[in-house]
Design a protein around this motif. Structure first.
Motif, PDB file in Angstrom:
ATOM      1  N   ASP A   1       0.825  -1.208   0.000  1.00 23.63           N
ATOM      2  CA  ASP A   1       0.000   0.000   0.000  1.00 23.63           C
ATOM      3  C   ASP A   1       0.860   1.259   0.000  1.00 23.63           C
ATOM      4  O   ASP A   1       0.415   2.324  -0.459  1.00 23.63           O
ATOM      5  N   LEU A   2       2.079   1.156   0.489  1.00 26.17           N
ATOM      6  CA  LEU A   2       2.974   2.313   0.509  1.00 26.17           C
ATOM      7  C   LEU A   2       3.566   2.613  -0.866  1.00 26.17           C
ATOM      8  O   LEU A   2       4.287   3.597  -1.028  1.00 26.17           O
ATOM      9  N   GLY A   3       3.280   1.753  -1.838  1.00 25.55           N
ATOM     10  CA  GLY A   3       3.770   1.990  -3.188  1.00 25.55           C
ATOM     11  C   GLY A   3       4.877   1.044  -3.602  1.00 25.55           C
ATOM     12  O   GLY A   3       5.345   1.108  -4.741  1.00 25.55           O
ATOM     13  N   PHE A   4       5.298   0.147  -2.694  1.00 22.89           N
ATOM     14  CA  PHE A   4       6.328  -0.826  -3.032  1.00 22.89           C
ATOM     15  C   PHE A   4       5.665  -2.076  -3.606  1.00 22.89           C
ATOM     16  O   PHE A   4       4.520  -2.389  -3.293  1.00 22.89           O
ATOM     17  N   SER A   5       6.405  -2.802  -4.427  1.00 20.57           N
ATOM     18  CA  SER A   5       5.869  -4.028  -5.007  1.00 20.57           C
ATOM     19  C   SER A   5       5.620  -5.042  -3.906  1.00 20.57           C
ATOM     20  O   SER A   5       6.461  -5.250  -3.032  1.00 20.57           O
ATOM     21  N   HIS A   6       4.432  -5.693  -3.956  1.00 22.74           N
ATOM     22  CA  HIS A   6       4.097  -6.700  -2.946  1.00 22.74           C
ATOM     23  C   HIS A   6       5.105  -7.843  -2.960  1.00 22.74           C
ATOM     24  O   HIS A   6       5.369  -8.456  -1.928  1.00 22.74           O
ATOM     25  N   SER A   7       5.675  -8.115  -4.121  1.00 26.67           N
ATOM     26  CA  SER A   7       6.619  -9.227  -4.210  1.00 26.67           C
ATOM     27  C   SER A   7       7.970  -8.893  -3.594  1.00 26.67           C
ATOM     28  O   SER A   7       8.812  -9.769  -3.425  1.00 26.67           O
ATOM     29  N   ASP A   8       8.206  -7.611  -3.267  1.00 22.74           N
ATOM     30  CA  ASP A   8       9.485  -7.240  -2.648  1.00 22.74           C
ATOM     31  C   ASP A   8       9.700  -7.992  -1.344  1.00 22.74           C
ATOM     32  O   ASP A   8      10.827  -8.307  -0.979  1.00 22.74           O
ATOM     33  N   LEU A   9       8.627  -8.218  -0.623  1.00 25.07           N
ATOM     34  CA  LEU A   9       8.722  -8.899   0.674  1.00 25.07           C
ATOM     35  C   LEU A   9       8.284 -10.355   0.595  1.00 25.07           C
ATOM     36  O   LEU A   9       8.309 -11.053   1.607  1.00 25.07           O
ATOM     37  N   GLY A  10       7.892 -10.824  -0.569  1.00 25.80           N
ATOM     38  CA  GLY A  10       7.451 -12.205  -0.682  1.00 25.80           C
ATOM     39  C   GLY A  10       6.125 -12.414   0.009  1.00 25.80           C
ATOM     40  O   GLY A  10       5.266 -11.530   0.051  1.00 25.80           O
ATOM     41  N   THR A  11       5.958 -13.595   0.597  1.00 23.72           N
ATOM     42  CA  THR A  11       4.731 -13.935   1.316  1.00 23.72           C
ATOM     43  C   THR A  11       5.066 -14.319   2.753  1.00 23.72           C
ATOM     44  O   THR A  11       6.240 -14.545   3.092  1.00 23.72           O
ATOM     45  N   ALA A  12       4.039 -14.410   3.579  1.00 17.80           N
ATOM     46  CA  ALA A  12       4.260 -14.767   4.990  1.00 17.80           C
ATOM     47  C   ALA A  12       4.922 -16.131   5.126  1.00 17.80           C
ATOM     48  O   ALA A  12       5.687 -16.373   6.070  1.00 17.80           O
ATOM     49  N   ALA A  13       4.660 -17.028   4.169  1.00 21.13           N
ATOM     50  CA  ALA A  13       5.239 -18.368   4.236  1.00 21.13           C
ATOM     51  C   ALA A  13       6.750 -18.355   4.024  1.00 21.13           C
ATOM     52  O   ALA A  13       7.422 -19.351   4.291  1.00 21.13           O
ATOM     53  N   ASP A  14       7.302 -17.241   3.561  1.00 22.76           N
ATOM     54  CA  ASP A  14       8.751 -17.147   3.342  1.00 22.76           C
ATOM     55  C   ASP A  14       9.510 -16.817   4.627  1.00 22.76           C
ATOM     56  O   ASP A  14      10.745 -16.796   4.624  1.00 22.76           O
ATOM     57  N   TYR A  15       8.786 -16.560   5.714  1.00 24.04           N
ATOM     58  CA  TYR A  15       9.406 -16.038   6.929  1.00 24.04           C
ATOM     59  C   TYR A  15       9.350 -17.017   8.099  1.00 24.04           C
ATOM     60  O   TYR A  15       8.606 -17.993   8.082  1.00 24.04           O
ATOM     61  N   ARG A  16      10.131 -16.694   9.106  1.00 19.72           N
ATOM     62  CA  ARG A  16      10.082 -17.369  10.406  1.00 19.72           C
ATOM     63  C   ARG A  16       9.902 -16.285  11.462  1.00 19.72           C
ATOM     64  O   ARG A  16      10.636 -15.278  11.468  1.00 19.72           O
ATOM     65  N   VAL A  17       8.928 -16.455  12.332  1.00 14.15           N
ATOM     66  CA  VAL A  17       8.689 -15.470  13.389  1.00 14.15           C
ATOM     67  C   VAL A  17       9.819 -15.555  14.413  1.00 14.15           C
ATOM     68  O   VAL A  17      10.115 -16.641  14.927  1.00 14.15           O
ATOM     69  N   LEU A  18      10.428 -14.435  14.691  1.00 15.03           N
ATOM     70  CA  LEU A  18      11.521 -14.382  15.665  1.00 15.03           C
ATOM     71  C   LEU A  18      11.041 -13.911  17.035  1.00 15.03           C
ATOM     72  O   LEU A  18      11.494 -14.400  18.067  1.00 15.03           O
ATOM     73  N   LEU A  19      10.087 -12.973  17.043  1.00 16.77           N
ATOM     74  CA  LEU A  19       9.596 -12.427  18.304  1.00 16.77           C
ATOM     75  C   LEU A  19       8.226 -11.812  18.072  1.00 16.77           C
ATOM     76  O   LEU A  19       7.984 -11.187  17.042  1.00 16.77           O
ATOM     77  N   ALA A  20       7.329 -12.007  19.033  1.00 20.06           N
ATOM     78  CA  ALA A  20       6.012 -11.355  19.010  1.00 20.06           C
ATOM     79  C   ALA A  20       5.689 -10.934  20.431  1.00 20.06           C
ATOM     80  O   ALA A  20       5.755 -11.754  21.357  1.00 20.06           O
ATOM     81  N   MET A  21       5.339  -9.651  20.609  1.00 18.74           N
ATOM     82  CA  MET A  21       5.103  -9.121  21.953  1.00 18.74           C
ATOM     83  C   MET A  21       4.207  -7.893  21.867  1.00 18.74           C
ATOM     84  O   MET A  21       4.004  -7.323  20.788  1.00 18.74           O
ATOM     85  N   ASN A  22       3.671  -7.483  23.015  1.00 17.24           N
ATOM     86  CA  ASN A  22       2.855  -6.273  23.065  1.00 17.24           C
ATOM     87  C   ASN A  22       3.714  -5.047  22.807  1.00 17.24           C
ATOM     88  O   ASN A  22       4.903  -5.008  23.140  1.00 17.24           O
ATOM     89  N   SER A  23       3.095  -4.031  22.224  1.00 17.18           N
ATOM     90  CA  SER A  23       3.782  -2.745  22.022  1.00 17.18           C
ATOM     91  C   SER A  23       3.037  -1.656  22.778  1.00 17.18           C
ATOM     92  O   SER A  23       1.803  -1.685  22.869  1.00 17.18           O
TER      93      SER A  23
END
Length: 342
Positions: free
Chosen positions: A170-192
């Motif tokens: 949505d910011l104007g970058f190609s969606h494929s620049d970051l691939g898909t969620a399946a390409d990643y591994r979650v390293l950390l998830a926490m409240n902000s």
């Protein structure tokens, strides 16, 4: 009649005589040359007598009608019984053909029936409804449960990551620049915790891209009310002049608050620290405020988190140790590491 008499009877018999005893050229059994007193006449009379006696002797016995009728009724009853067994068996097949088990995604407390049944011959097979297309797989989970804190599940982290990837588009970058969620591994998830620069609480999702391996993209995303509100993308900070441990240069997003109009931090405060390490490192610790946390080591990345009870001015201090327990990295000795909070 004896055998000798029978053989004598055939003496003088001419095979050319007709079947009615007539001789070629004329005469009947009572005619000339073939009367009852002649040899051929006596022979024919005796032969007729013998044939008549043999016909009575070899006549077939009367058919056992009553026996045949009984056997027919018995066979009919047996066939009817066999047909009944077949019908009962066919009626029992559908129920017996089901397999029972627990679905892979079923909750632990309940069983789900899974299976198929062969249709009976009386009913044509019905086509099963088309199954829904499987949804794309999400990111891989972290190496330890402690990397998902504050009650955040891997499913929620995955949804947050997907929102961040869409937000990048949505910011104007190609969606494929970051691939898909399946390409990643979650390293950390926490409240902000919201601050003067980014009001509103939410969650942080930190993920590392693994596909393709050479990408080494690290993503920090802030999600509020299910929508991405901020994203930071970087690669590996390791270089020829870095040490055995390399803190993330943009990791400050996870451990500091911005004060512009407020009088101080919102406490208690959930913080996080991330970075990379090399193969010589077997332990990483992070000290922030008055407490020290041991980081999780996850495929060349470390992740630590804790709760801060008071406002601080010094950045987290990071130390790395080798297998012998020797200190091989100290962020206080790292010229690239910002040791104070700006």
């Amino acid at each position: 009649m004896s055998r000798d008499e029978n053989e004598g009877m055939y003496e003088g018999w001419d095979p050319s005589w007709g079947s009615k005893g007539s001789k070629p050229g004329g005469g009947t059994p009572s005619g000339p040359g073939l009367d009852g007193h002649s040899a051929p006449g006596r022979f024919e009379a005796q032969l007729r007598e013998l044939l008549a006696e043999d016909a009575y002797a070899i006549a077939p016995s009367p058919a056992p009608c009553a026996t045949i009728q009984r056997q027919g009724r018995t066979g009919s009853r047996r066939r009817a019984a066999a047909t009944g067994v077949v019908l009962v068996t066919l009626a029992a097949v559908p129920a017996g053909a089901y397999a029972f088990g627990r679905a892979q995604d079923s909750p632990a407390g309940g069983d789900t029936v899974v299976g198929t049944a062969s249709p009976t011959p009386s009913a044509p097979p019905t086509s099963a409804p088309p199954s829904a297309s499987p949804s794309p797989s999400g990111p891989a989970g972290p190496a330890t449960p402690g990397q998902l804190v504050d009650g955040i599940t891997l499913s929620q982290a995955s949804e947050g990551l997907e929102a961040c990837i869409a937000y990048n588009g949505d910011l104007g970058f190609s969606h494929s620049d970051l691939g898909t969620a399946a390409d990643y591994r979650v390293l950390l998830a926490m409240n902000s915790t919201g601050d003067d620069n980014a009001p509103g609480d939410g969650i942080f999702v930190v993920a590392v891209r693994e596909k393709p391996k050479q990408e080494q993209t690290r993503l920090i995303c802030n999600v509020k009310d299910g929508k991405a509100s901020g994203i930071n993308i970087s690669g590996s900070d390791a270089g020829p002049d870095t040490g055995h441990v390399v803190p993330d240069m943009n990791g400050g997003k996870l451990y500091k608050q911005t004060i512009i109009t407020s009088n101080g931090w919102k406490l208690p405060f959930r913080w996080g620290s991330i970075g990379t390490f090399d193969a010589s490192v077997t332990k990483v610790t992070v000290t922030y405020g008055s407490s020290t946390s041991e980081a999780a080591l996850d495929h060349g990345w470390f992740a630590a988190t804790g709760i801060l009870e008071q406002q601080v001015t010094a950045a987290p201090r990071i130390k790395g140790y080798d297998a012998a327990g020797k200190l091989v990295y100290d962020s206080d000795q790292d010229k690239f590491y910002a040791k104070t909070l700006s």
